[in-house]
Design an enzyme around this catalytic site. Structure first.
Site, PDB file in Angstrom:
ATOM      1  CD  GLN A  80     -27.392 -16.906  34.505  1.00 54.86           C
ATOM      2  OE1 GLN A  80     -27.354 -15.774  34.055  1.00 54.86           O
ATOM      3  NE2 GLN A  80     -27.927 -17.927  33.837  1.00 54.86           N
ATOM      4  CB  CYS A 111     -24.139 -13.787  27.746  1.00 53.48           C
ATOM      5  SG  CYS A 111     -24.323 -12.028  27.336  1.00 53.48           S
ATOM      6  CE  LYS A 153     -30.686 -19.933  29.409  1.00 53.02           C
ATOM      7  NZ  LYS A 153     -31.459 -18.685  29.634  1.00 53.02           N
ATOM      8  N   GLY A 239     -37.902 -16.946  29.358  1.00 51.61           N
ATOM      9  CA  GLY A 239     -37.303 -15.619  29.410  1.00 51.61           C
ATOM     10  C   GLY A 239     -38.243 -14.565  28.878  1.00 51.61           C
TER      11      GLY A 239
END
Length: 380
Positions: A80, A111, A153, A239
């Site tokens: 990633q 994030c 993402k 996750g």
């Protein structure tokens, strides 16, 4: 059998391990794969390494290159990228392809950490629609003519007033992304509250030409099946649910392929898994750093088990494999996996205002690359 195709990658299971800083290194990924093979008969999903900053990769920073370590039999190798600049994105993706670093590139626009968003990176960036599209296009261009797919993402948006996921999905697919994944929270929610799976369903209805993956609040095998049923998504990204439970992927694979659920490990089996994790970390980082890295995992592994406070403290301070061995034998191997060990894991945090660069929300079509947003270290 439930499967997932992402560009050239044909996955036997629609389950993806989400990149997590300080967690999804080669040691943890190897452990997850071993346990899936042992408990479900094969390795079938996609396991993504820790997030790597594109600029740090291009500059060949040693710590970043170390993070791109993959196991000798690991396939597909998934990496990633965190990036804010089309030119650096192209250089990093081209490097990954030319030097055969990975088989798949995922791009992080989710994030929510303030040090990232306040410079315009992570979950803040999809608000700048044109810049976002140019970054995705740069990665796709760098991988043209190869078997390395690019996926993206992102989150629902910055906050309740600034949703970006529908535009982000449409733009990413239009620029050639092979799949998109949605963490069904806004940046302002961080990891608090409940993920809104309805937004995954909306994205799936909006983006019809590439797979849509859902992420958020998958803590058990039945959660993954329920998300796919409720939203129609093509796959799930897991996750925090696997923290201290690297065997979760075997359970997910079984649930989504209509197979019987593997029996959860008892404390003796968990002790064996902890020891294997420690060994893999020591191989990757060296014994001293590897055992220090293990410490944060110990509380997750022992959650719900009657291990005693003194033993827990001692295991959280362990620095050598021999010390760990002496402590693990003190655990009662017959204790079954506790029901209260299930549910949310890892950081929850609380919602808050998202830190953004001054004037960030003024013009969504502004293409100016955020200053200094790509200087952060790999991993987050």
């Amino acid at each position: 059998m439930s499967s997932l195709r992402i560009g050239s990658l044909e996955l036997r299971s629609p389950v993806v391990l989400a990149p997590m800083a300080g967690i999804t290194n080669v040691a943890f990924r190897t452990l997850c794969r071993e346990l899936e093979t042992e408990r479900a008969g094969s390795t079938s999903g996609l396991y993504v390494c820790e997030m790597v900053t594109a600029r740090a990769l291009v500059e060949r920073q040693p710590a970043t290159l170390h993070m791109t370590t993959f196991g000798p039999t690991e396939t597909p190798r998934s990496l990633q990228l965190y990036t804010v600049d089309p030119d650096t994105t192209y250089a990093a993706a081209k490097m990954i392809v030319d030097e055969n670093i990975a088989d798949h590139i995922d791009m992080n626009f989710g994030c929510p950490v303030p040090k990232v968003t306040r410079k315009g990176g992570g979950a803040a960036l999809p608000y700048k629609r044109t810049l976002f599209g140019r970054i995705v296009a740069a990665a796709v261009k760098a991988t043209e003519g190869t078997d390395v797919p690019v996926t993206v993402k992102f989150r629902v948006g910055i906050d309740a007033e600034h949703h970006t996921h529908l535009d982000a999905g449409r733009i990413a697919a239009g620029e050639g992304a092979a799949a998109v994944a949605l963490h069904a929270r806004t940046a302002s929610q961080r990891y608090s509250g409940t993920a809104d799976w309805n937004e995954i369903a909306r994205l799936k209805e909006h983006v019809t030409d590439v797979p849509v993956l859902g992420n958020g609040d998958i803590f058990a095998a039945e959660d993954a099946a329920r998300m796919m049923e409720q939203t129609g998504c093509d796959g799930v990204v897991v996750g925090r649910g696997c923290l201290g439970r690297p065997w979760l992927f075997a359970e997910l694979s079984a649930a989504l392929n209509g197979k019987p659920q593997p029996t959860p490990p008892n404390l003796g089996e968990v002790a064996t898994i902890i020891r294997r994790h420690a060994e893999l970390l020591a191989d990757h980082h060296g014994e001293d750093k590897g055992l220090r890295e293990l410490r944060k995992h110990v509380s997750w592994y022992l959650r719900g088990f009657p291990a005693g406070s003194e033993l827990r403290v001692a295991m959280a301070l362990v620095s050598k494999l021999t010390e760990l061995d002496d402590l693990l034998v003190q655990l009662d191997p017959t204790i079954p996996f506790p029901k209260d060990a299930e549910g949310p894991r890892g950081r929850q945090g609380s919602p808050g205002t998202v830190a953004l660069p001054e004037g960030w929300l003024d013009d969504p079509d502004d293409c100016l690359v955020p200053a200094g947003a790509d200087l952060m270290h790999s991993g987050g």
